[in-house]
Scaffold this active site. Structure first.
Site, PDB file in Angstrom:
ATOM      1  N   PRO A  86       0.886  -1.325   0.080  1.00  0.00           N
ATOM      2  CA  PRO A  86      -0.164   0.245   0.034  1.00  0.00           C
ATOM      3  C   PRO A  86       0.892   1.234  -0.128  1.00  0.00           C
ATOM      4  O   PRO A  86       0.291   2.291  -0.139  1.00  0.00           O
ATOM      5  CB  PRO A  86      -0.797  -0.010   1.285  1.00  0.00           C
ATOM      6  CG  PRO A  86      -0.187  -1.140   2.138  1.00  0.00           C
ATOM      7  CD  PRO A  86       0.531  -2.058   1.124  1.00  0.00           C
ATOM      8  N   GLU A 113       1.505  -8.002   8.809  1.00  0.00           N
ATOM      9  CA  GLU A 113       1.808  -6.724   8.927  1.00  0.00           C
ATOM     10  C   GLU A 113       2.879  -6.139   7.914  1.00  0.00           C
ATOM     11  O   GLU A 113       3.112  -4.940   7.637  1.00  0.00           O
ATOM     12  CB  GLU A 113       2.479  -6.161  10.387  1.00  0.00           C
ATOM     13  CG  GLU A 113       1.643  -6.256  11.462  1.00  0.00           C
ATOM     14  CD  GLU A 113       0.253  -5.356  11.223  1.00  0.00           C
ATOM     15  OE1 GLU A 113       0.721  -4.037  11.112  1.00  0.00           O
ATOM     16  OE2 GLU A 113      -0.793  -5.546  11.385  1.00  0.00           O
ATOM     17  N   ARG A 151      -3.669  -8.286 -20.319  1.00  0.00           N
ATOM     18  CA  ARG A 151      -4.622  -8.067 -21.308  1.00  0.00           C
ATOM     19  C   ARG A 151      -3.828  -6.907 -22.446  1.00  0.00           C
ATOM     20  O   ARG A 151      -4.555  -6.810 -23.405  1.00  0.00           O
ATOM     21  CB  ARG A 151      -5.987  -7.387 -20.819  1.00  0.00           C
ATOM     22  CG  ARG A 151      -5.979  -6.038 -20.177  1.00  0.00           C
ATOM     23  CD  ARG A 151      -7.292  -5.542 -19.335  1.00  0.00           C
ATOM     24  NE  ARG A 151      -8.248  -5.373 -20.259  1.00  0.00           N
ATOM     25  CZ  ARG A 151      -8.540  -4.405 -21.042  1.00  0.00           C
ATOM     26  NH1 ARG A 151      -7.581  -3.622 -20.915  1.00  0.00           N
ATOM     27  NH2 ARG A 151      -9.624  -4.092 -21.940  1.00  0.00           N
ATOM     28  N   ASP A 166      -9.911   2.625 -24.229  1.00  0.00           N
ATOM     29  CA  ASP A 166     -10.374   2.176 -22.905  1.00  0.00           C
ATOM     30  C   ASP A 166     -10.229   3.638 -22.233  1.00  0.00           C
ATOM     31  O   ASP A 166      -9.502   4.224 -22.724  1.00  0.00           O
ATOM     32  CB  ASP A 166      -9.704   0.901 -22.261  1.00  0.00           C
ATOM     33  CG  ASP A 166      -9.998  -0.303 -22.544  1.00  0.00           C
ATOM     34  OD1 ASP A 166     -11.282  -0.332 -23.200  1.00  0.00           O
ATOM     35  OD2 ASP A 166      -9.464  -1.053 -22.371  1.00  0.00           O
TER      36      ASP A 166
END
Ligand code: SAM
Length: 246
Positions: A86, A113, A151, A166
């Site tokens: 993150p 963690e 993709r 897209d």
């Protein structure tokens, strides 16, 4: 392309890798994906992969040795080692395009963690976050990265021009799409899309993509390639203007 994903929970990958585009790309030989169990690189009778944090605090930390051993076994020339994290740089379509050029990706899925800091300092080439929220592990982020990257590989999508249309390609969100029936519960498909006039359709779509981006993601417009006329239109939309009806 080859993708190795190192995880403590290989079972999480079985469904997603055996369906749809990720599965097809593998069966066509366009990508080789291997799910590698981190525990195989842990030593001792109990094959321990995590331990308590120095300095105290709750939770467990993934130990450095199994991760280093796994990467050193898997890594060849041209490999990029990416920690899902993150705290990493934001995973965007541009990052997916960049990663799609690599020959070999090694994705490390953290747990608990997180991972020992030395993995960041001395093992990985890059750290990628799929968004500002915290998940239980790096497996879902690894699947997100694999899906977005695979993709884009040549030959994977039936329509090779699709990614260029897209959302995010060219700094805009996608235009609104409709399919049959032309009228559903009183809601009609815009007349221009039924006209067969490709020039008008392309113009309508471009304007709608601009409007939608102004309404929903004006931050994207900084990277958009716009004509003067389009810039003028955008200023109008920002002042509350609506797209002209064709
Ligand atoms: N304590 C860590 C922190 O605050 O940065 C979070 C650890 S998280 C519970 C466990 C693992 O999930 C991470 O090591 C990472 O591999 C993965 N993870 C969680 N959220 C993620 C995200 N938004 N993007 C990428 N990986 C994520």
């Amino acid at each position: 392309m080859r993708i190795d994903v190192v995880t403590l929970f290989p079972g999480i990958f079985s469904g997603p890798l055996q369906e749809s585009i990720l599965h097809l790309a593998q069966t066509r030989g366009l990508v080789e994906i291997r799910v590698v169990n981190l525990r195989e690189f842990a030593e001792g009778r109990h094959r321990v992969t995590d331990d308590y944090p120095f300095g105290g605090g709750g939770g467990m930390i993934l130990k450095p040795e199994p991760l280093f051993r796994a990467v050193e076994t898997l890594r060849g020339p041209g490999a990029r080692v990416i920690l899902l994290c993150p705290q990493g740089r934001a995973f965007t379509q541009a990052v997916a395009q960049e990663l799609a050029k690599a020959e070999h990706l090694i994705l490390l899925a953290g747990r608990y963690e997180g991972v020992d800091e030395r993995v960041r300092e001395a093992l990985v080439d890059d750290e990628v976050s799929i968004g500002d929220y915290v998940l239980t592990g790096g497996e879902l982020p690894a699947l997100v990265v694999m899906d977005a990257v695979v993709r884009l590989l040549p030959g994977v999508l039936g329509d090779a021009t699709a990614p260029a249309r897209d959302s995010f390609a060219g700094g805009l969100l996608d235009y609104p799409q409709y399919t049959r029936p032309a009228e559903f519960r009183g809601l009609r498909v815009p007349e221009v899309l039924l006209s067969g006039d490709h020039r008008r359709i392309a113009a309508w779509r471009r304007v709608r993509a601009l409007w939608r981006t102004v309404e929903r993601r004006p931050d994207l417009l900084r990277h958009a390639d716009l004509t003067e006329e389009e810039q003028r239109l955008i200023d109008e939309f920002r002042r509350g203007g609506r797209p002209p009806e064709p």
